[in-house]
Structure formats: C-alpha cells, structure tokens
Design an enzyme around this catalytic site. Structure first.
Site, PDB file in Angstrom:
ATOM      1  N   TYR A 174       2.237  18.479  43.656  1.00 23.65           N
ATOM      2  CA  TYR A 174       2.314  19.726  42.905  1.00 23.65           C
ATOM      3  C   TYR A 174       2.960  20.767  43.815  1.00 23.65           C
ATOM      4  O   TYR A 174       2.481  21.000  44.931  1.00 23.65           O
ATOM      5  CB  TYR A 174       0.916  20.222  42.512  1.00 23.65           C
ATOM      6  CG  TYR A 174      -0.032  19.151  41.974  1.00 23.65           C
ATOM      7  CD1 TYR A 174       0.263  18.447  40.810  1.00 23.65           C
ATOM      8  CD2 TYR A 174      -1.221  18.866  42.635  1.00 23.65           C
ATOM      9  CE1 TYR A 174      -0.620  17.472  40.332  1.00 23.65           C
ATOM     10  CE2 TYR A 174      -2.104  17.902  42.166  1.00 23.65           C
ATOM     11  CZ  TYR A 174      -1.791  17.206  41.008  1.00 23.65           C
ATOM     12  OH  TYR A 174      -2.671  16.249  40.543  1.00 23.65           O
ATOM     13  N   ARG A 175       4.014  21.388  43.361  1.00 25.76           N
ATOM     14  CA  ARG A 175       4.738  22.342  44.208  1.00 25.76           C
ATOM     15  C   ARG A 175       3.865  23.538  44.581  1.00 25.76           C
ATOM     16  O   ARG A 175       2.940  23.894  43.847  1.00 25.76           O
ATOM     17  CB  ARG A 175       5.994  22.823  43.485  1.00 25.76           C
ATOM     18  CG  ARG A 175       5.684  23.732  42.317  1.00 25.76           C
ATOM     19  CD  ARG A 175       6.951  24.336  41.723  1.00 25.76           C
ATOM     20  NE  ARG A 175       6.609  25.313  40.713  1.00 25.76           N
ATOM     21  CZ  ARG A 175       6.994  25.227  39.441  1.00 25.76           C
ATOM     22  NH1 ARG A 175       7.703  24.206  39.005  1.00 25.76           N
ATOM     23  NH2 ARG A 175       6.646  26.178  38.588  1.00 25.76           N
ATOM     24  N   TRP A 188      -0.711  22.879  39.927  1.00 26.39           N
ATOM     25  CA  TRP A 188      -1.088  21.687  39.168  1.00 26.39           C
ATOM     26  C   TRP A 188      -1.142  22.093  37.710  1.00 26.39           C
ATOM     27  O   TRP A 188      -1.816  23.030  37.314  1.00 26.39           O
ATOM     28  CB  TRP A 188      -2.386  21.058  39.662  1.00 26.39           C
ATOM     29  CG  TRP A 188      -3.546  21.947  39.958  1.00 26.39           C
ATOM     30  CD1 TRP A 188      -4.051  22.942  39.173  1.00 26.39           C
ATOM     31  CD2 TRP A 188      -4.366  21.908  41.143  1.00 26.39           C
ATOM     32  NE1 TRP A 188      -5.134  23.511  39.786  1.00 26.39           N
ATOM     33  CE2 TRP A 188      -5.350  22.900  40.990  1.00 26.39           C
ATOM     34  CE3 TRP A 188      -4.377  21.114  42.298  1.00 26.39           C
ATOM     35  CZ2 TRP A 188      -6.326  23.132  41.962  1.00 26.39           C
ATOM     36  CZ3 TRP A 188      -5.348  21.348  43.246  1.00 26.39           C
ATOM     37  CH2 TRP A 188      -6.298  22.348  43.074  1.00 26.39           C
ATOM     38  N   GLU A 234      -4.725   6.854  44.467  1.00 23.16           N
ATOM     39  CA  GLU A 234      -3.328   6.876  44.894  1.00 23.16           C
ATOM     40  C   GLU A 234      -3.162   6.177  46.245  1.00 23.16           C
ATOM     41  O   GLU A 234      -2.180   5.477  46.474  1.00 23.16           O
ATOM     42  CB  GLU A 234      -2.806   8.309  44.981  1.00 23.16           C
ATOM     43  CG  GLU A 234      -2.414   8.928  43.636  1.00 23.16           C
ATOM     44  CD  GLU A 234      -3.579   9.535  42.871  1.00 23.16           C
ATOM     45  OE1 GLU A 234      -4.707   9.543  43.404  1.00 23.16           O
ATOM     46  OE2 GLU A 234      -3.357  10.009  41.735  1.00 23.16           O
ATOM     47  N   ASP A 283      13.742  24.246  37.641  1.00 26.94           N
ATOM     48  CA  ASP A 283      12.961  23.019  37.493  1.00 26.94           C
ATOM     49  C   ASP A 283      13.809  21.806  37.136  1.00 26.94           C
ATOM     50  O   ASP A 283      15.010  21.919  36.921  1.00 26.94           O
ATOM     51  CB  ASP A 283      11.857  23.242  36.449  1.00 26.94           C
ATOM     52  CG  ASP A 283      10.519  22.743  36.955  1.00 26.94           C
ATOM     53  OD1 ASP A 283      10.459  21.605  37.425  1.00 26.94           O
ATOM     54  OD2 ASP A 283       9.533  23.504  36.879  1.00 26.94           O
TER      55      ASP A 283
HETATM   56  C1  LIG Z   1       9.385  16.531  43.289  1.00 34.55           C
HETATM   57  C2  LIG Z   1       8.259  16.591  42.306  1.00 34.55           C
HETATM   58  C3  LIG Z   1       7.598  17.787  42.082  1.00 34.55           C
HETATM   59  C4  LIG Z   1       6.548  17.871  41.170  1.00 34.55           C
HETATM   60  N1  LIG Z   1       5.935  19.074  40.969  1.00 34.55           N
HETATM   61  C5  LIG Z   1       4.896  19.144  40.123  1.00 34.55           C
HETATM   62  C6  LIG Z   1       4.222  20.378  39.929  1.00 34.55           C
HETATM   63  O1  LIG Z   1       4.569  21.401  40.509  1.00 34.55           O
HETATM   64  N2  LIG Z   1       3.154  20.407  39.081  1.00 34.55           N
HETATM   65  C7  LIG Z   1       2.729  19.289  38.422  1.00 34.55           C
HETATM   66  O2  LIG Z   1       1.738  19.374  37.695  1.00 34.55           O
HETATM   67  N3  LIG Z   1       3.371  18.104  38.554  1.00 34.55           N
HETATM   68  C8  LIG Z   1       4.433  18.018  39.403  1.00 34.55           C
HETATM   69  N4  LIG Z   1       5.080  16.815  39.568  1.00 34.55           N
HETATM   70  C9  LIG Z   1       4.636  15.632  38.799  1.00 34.55           C
HETATM   71  C10 LIG Z   1       3.348  15.045  39.344  1.00 34.55           C
HETATM   72  O3  LIG Z   1       3.463  14.802  40.728  1.00 34.55           O
HETATM   73  C11 LIG Z   1       2.988  13.745  38.621  1.00 34.55           C
HETATM   74  O4  LIG Z   1       2.751  14.055  37.270  1.00 34.55           O
HETATM   75  C12 LIG Z   1       1.788  13.029  39.228  1.00 34.55           C
HETATM   76  O5  LIG Z   1       1.537  11.837  38.494  1.00 34.55           O
HETATM   77  C13 LIG Z   1       0.565  13.881  39.231  1.00 34.55           C
HETATM   78  O6  LIG Z   1      -0.509  13.179  39.829  1.00 34.55           O
HETATM   79  P1  LIG Z   1      -1.929  13.137  39.084  1.00 34.55           P
HETATM   80  O7  LIG Z   1      -1.754  12.192  37.928  1.00 34.55           O
HETATM   81  O8  LIG Z   1      -2.876  12.612  40.112  1.00 34.55           O
HETATM   82  O9  LIG Z   1      -2.236  14.509  38.633  1.00 34.55           O
HETATM   83  C14 LIG Z   1       6.143  16.720  40.473  1.00 34.55           C
HETATM   84  C15 LIG Z   1       6.799  15.515  40.700  1.00 34.55           C
HETATM   85  C16 LIG Z   1       7.847  15.441  41.607  1.00 34.55           C
HETATM   86  C17 LIG Z   1       8.537  14.134  41.810  1.00 34.55           C
HETATM   87 MN   LIG Z   2      -4.222  10.887  39.992  1.00 35.32          MN
END
Ligand SMILES: Cc1cc2nc3c(=O)[nH]c(=O)nc-3n(C[C@H](O)[C@H](O)[C@H](O)COP(=O)(O)O)c2cc1C
Ligand SMILES: [Mn+2]
Length: 490
Positions: A174-175, A188, A234, A283
C-alpha cells in the site's frame, strides 16, 4: 526455483545478465527518475539502479520487475507449466505409486515443510537503528512520480500488520505519501486486508502497530501484492514460491516479525480514527486518483542496512512495471482460479484493462447459462470482485489473441440478450462509478448460444482452409514470386 537471498543478490544477477543499468548521472528524485523509468519500460529496457540521487545518500532501484523475463527470474520460476505442476502437487497430492514414486515424492514433501517462515535472531535489516528524534524519512530518496502528485510517495512498501483478534500477520503493498520527517499516509483501500485489520483495532479503540519493509528478496516483495485470500500468509506464499523459508526477525520497537533481509524497515503505529488528506497520485489507471482521507502512519523507528538500496516503482499509463507483475499474478493464479471455478479454461487481463477493468475468460461450455454462472463466480471470488467487464468466449479461443477475441466476441453477441449486468463492489480507484466503491459490472456472453438458451437458429462454421490445399500451396509457394510474401505461406 531460485531463492534470491535478498534484493541485491537479484540485482547482481541482473547486472551479470546485462539486464541492469547502473546510472551514475546525478538525477532528482522529483519527477526525473520517474520520467527515465517510464521511457525505459516502454522501450523494453533494463532494470535501473540510480547511484547518485539528489538529496540522499542511498541509491534507488526501479523497474526491477519490469519485463516478463525479469519477473519470472525474480520469482525463480522457469516456466508457468513447472509452477502449475508444483501447485498441483500441493493442492491435489496423490499417493505416490510404487517404491520409486515414493522416493521421488519425498523431496517434494520435505520442500513443503521447509517453506514455512522461520524466525531468526538477527538480520542485515537492522545494521543501523534510528529511533525517535533520529527518525528522518526525508533522508530517503523517496520519489515524486508525476507533476500533479501531492508529494513524494513510497510506492513499493511491504506493509506488515497483525490481526487484533486472531494475531494473524498480513502483508500488503500500500503506497505511503510522506508528510514529514516521521509521518506518512497509509493508503490501504477499504477492501484490502490491511484496512480490514485496522477496523478491528478501531472497534477496540486500540493503537495498531505497523511495520513497512522496503526492498527484500523479490518473492517476498511480490507476495505483498499477490491477491491472496485473507488469512493466507503472504510470507508462507513467498516461501513456497522461492522454495525456501523467508527468514523473519523481530522488529525493534513493535511486536511484529519483519523480513530479515529487507533493505529498510519503518516501524510505528496507526491511531484509530486519525485521518489525513492523501493524494492526488498519478495512478495505474493512467489518471490521477483524487485526494481523499486515509489513516496516518507514525514512524517511531527506522532500521536499515548500512548502505540500503531504496526499492521503488512508478505506475501510470500502461505498460508499466506493475503490468508485468499483474501478468505474473494472472499466470500464477490461473491454476487456483481453475480449482475454484472449474469451468474456466483460460483467462487474460489485457494490460490496458489495468487488472480490474477487463477480463477475458474462455470456458468449455456444456450447459445453458454457464457463461453467466462463470461471471458471477468471478465477481464472487477475492479481488476478482472488482472486474468491471468480463468477456466469456468458447475454448479453445486464445484469450491472449485480442484480435481473434474481438472478432468472435462481436460476431457472437446479440447485445440486448447477452449482456449481464450486476451491481457490486467497485475498485476504489475507479473514477466513473456512480459512487465510490459501488457500481455496476457487465459480463458479455460471447459463447455460442444453445437451444436451451432459446437459440434455435443454425450456427455457422468458422472459416478455415483445408489441409490438403494448404499443403499443395506450400509446395508451390516459392515459385509464385509474390512480392514481400516469401515466407508468408503459413
Ligand atoms: C506498485 C503497487 C502499488 C499498490 N498500491 C496500493 C495502494 O496504495 N493501496 C491498495 O489498497 N492497494 C495497492 N496495491 C494493490 C495491493 O498491493 C494488492 O491488492 C494486494 O493484494 C493487497 O494485499 P492484501 O490482500 O493483503 O490486502 C498496489 C499494488 C502494486 C503492485
Ligand atoms: Mn493478505
């Protein structure tokens, strides 16, 4: 399978392969690195390591996953078929037959036991520890990606949190927008696991501990963006992917385990209810996501290597680095999708569809309504719930052949009959839905319709030349002297 020890081991390998360019020219982290990385990925160029970044002592690595081949190397996967076999053994273990079979299966079983994350007592991620007033995020070469961005964003962090009730760890990418020396935003989105865990702490009115690791072995970095179901670890997934346990070390000031081989770890907390304006941010939709309120990450300690490499990425108009990550997700998860929705033969998410806007699925159609069943199953499964448009075609149509899909899909539909609309959750980044996070999806049933679906007209055959004629023409082709078409026989 290759288990890269850490980010630098992988970068060394890329350099040996001529797939990493070390940039010694002095560049600004504000827009300049982004512009170079963007041009580089669009030209099919190498990974980049900027050694001389204005305002920081640390180098910046970018585009580390920005090609199909590089991502596969990063994940240590020789082919998607090999991956599918490994996964099959895991999902559907068959008792080995005969003594030889049993012996052969042994290492695989041992493999499984050895991929669970293991806790180690120390690691390079804390060669240097900075606490309290010594914390200064502005010393990191955090980049600004696009002119309209609200500031600098940490774009590739592994955000590590623990569920308030179950104690299960989640890792998500999450950025994080840097606000000042010791605070960032925590972006998130509401559907993500990190946000789900944060709700638990908000309900309990408790402070939530957070660690964000930057740079690590590539499989661990990848696991943070992989759309695993909530509750699936993960770190375990990363271990399975690389065929070796991810070593974790206790964080210094929070009760969390972090990758021992990370380059940098930010430790701190998120307070319940605290929100601050985040964004805009250029984005991966190709548009700016608008500013909105998000939780605040207070950083109380920074632990790092002596000379850390700062890993980052940019998103924007595709194709970008995240497009190749998305492609790897598509290939890695296809066998799992097939297990949950057995009708699915193949699926493809074209990069311009930015993951959630377009999915093409092929099925072996056997009964009326099957295409619609598949659509609803997709909308009901994990992060595929965001898919705005699903096109279902008959196998063996090649879902990656966009021209053939277009030809068939448009030929085979009666739009009023074949569009299936459904309301549901929408990706938080979608800027067109009637309301944030809520709107409509459409599935297009481009399969051949059955009598059981009310279709009683005759169905034409696809045009194909017969083999005998093709063979005959192959034989005389070179004699015909057709200009510019010497080898275009077949
Ligand atoms: C470079 C990159 C940046 C991302 N930034 C965000 C973000 O800012 N917020 C978000 O919710 N998901 C973001 N994502 C997507 C999440 O990392 C992805 O949905 C991931 O599965 C989330 O993990 P979780 O299922 O444990 O929540 C990003 C993905 C990438 C590849
Ligand atoms: Mn997860």
């Amino acid at each position: 399978m290759t288990a890269w020890r850490d980010l630098r081991a992988f970068l060394d390998d890329l350099e040996r392969e001529g797939d990493l360019l070390v940039v010694r020219e002095r560049v600004s982290p504000v827009l300049e690195i982004a512009e170079i990385a963007d041009r580089c990925v669009k030209a099919g160029g190498p990974a980049l390591l900027f050694e001389n970044v204005e305002g920081s002592d640390f180098p910046v690595a970018i585009n580390v996953f920005a090609s199909r081949e590089r991502t596969r190397r990063a994940l240590g996967i020789s082919s998607w078929e090999e991956w599918e076999e490994r996964l099959d053994f895991f999902l559907d273990p068959k008792p080995p037959e005969g003594l030889l079979g049993k012996l052969k299966a042994l290492p695989k079983v041992a493999d499984l036991a050895s991929v669970f994350p293991k806790t180690v007592s120390n690691g390079p991620c804390r060669e240097v520890v900075e606490r309290g007033p010594d914390v200064d995020l502005t010393k990191l070469p955090v980049i600004q990606c696009w002119p309209g961005d609200a500031g600098r964003f940490i774009t590739m962090p592994l955000v590590i949190t623990k569920d308030a009730e179950s104690g299960k760890t989640n890792v998500g990418m999450y950025r994080m927008q840097v606000f000042d020396r010791s605070t960032t935003a925590m972006h998130w989105q509401k559907h993500k696991d990190g946000a789900g865990q944060a709700r638990g702490y908000e309900r309990a009115g408790r402070r939530m501990e957070v660690a964000a690791a930057i740079g690590g072995d590539p499989a661990t970095v990848f696991s943070a963006l992989a759309p695993l179901p909530p509750g699936i670890s993960e770190f375990l997934f990363a271990g399975f992917l690389r065929g070796e346990a991810v070593p974790l070390v206790r964080a210094q000031t929070v009760d969390l385990l972090v990758p021992a081989q990370a380059e940098i770890v930010l430790e701190g907390y998120v307070d319940p209810g605290e929100r601050r304006r985040e964004g805009p941010f250029g984005d991966h939709t190709g548009f700016y996501s608008l500013d909105d309120d998000f939780p605040v990450f207070h950083v109380t300690a920074v632990t790092r290597r002596k000379s850390p490499i700062y890993l980052t990425t940019i998103v924007g108009k595709p194709p970008m680095e995240d497009g190749f990550l998305g492609e790897a997700v598509e290939r890695l998860f296809l066998p799992l999708v097939r297990k949950t929705i057995p009708d699915v033969v193949d699926m493809h998410l074209p990069v311009e569809g930015i993951f959630h806007n377009l999915m093409i699925v092929s099925i072996d159609k056997r009964y009326p309504g099957q295409a619609r069943k598949v659509m609803h199953a997709i909308w009901g499964t994990g992060q595929m719930m965001f898919t705005k448009v699903i096109v279902v075609v008959d196998a063996p149509t090649d879902v990656r052949d966009i021209r053939d899909v277009t030809l068939k899909a448009l030929n085979h539909i009666d739009p009023e009959r074949d569009f299936e609309f459904a309301m549901g959750p929408i990706d938080e980044l979608d800027h067109a839905s009637r309301q944030p996070c809520y709107g409509s999806h459409v599935g297009i049933d481009a399969t051949r319709k059955l009598p059981g679906e009310g279709f009683t007209r005759r169905w034409p055959d696809e045009i194909r030349m017969d083999e005998a004629t093709k063979k005959k023409i192959d034989e005389i082709w070179h004699r015909l002297g057709i200009p510019g078409a010497a080898e275009r026989g077949r």
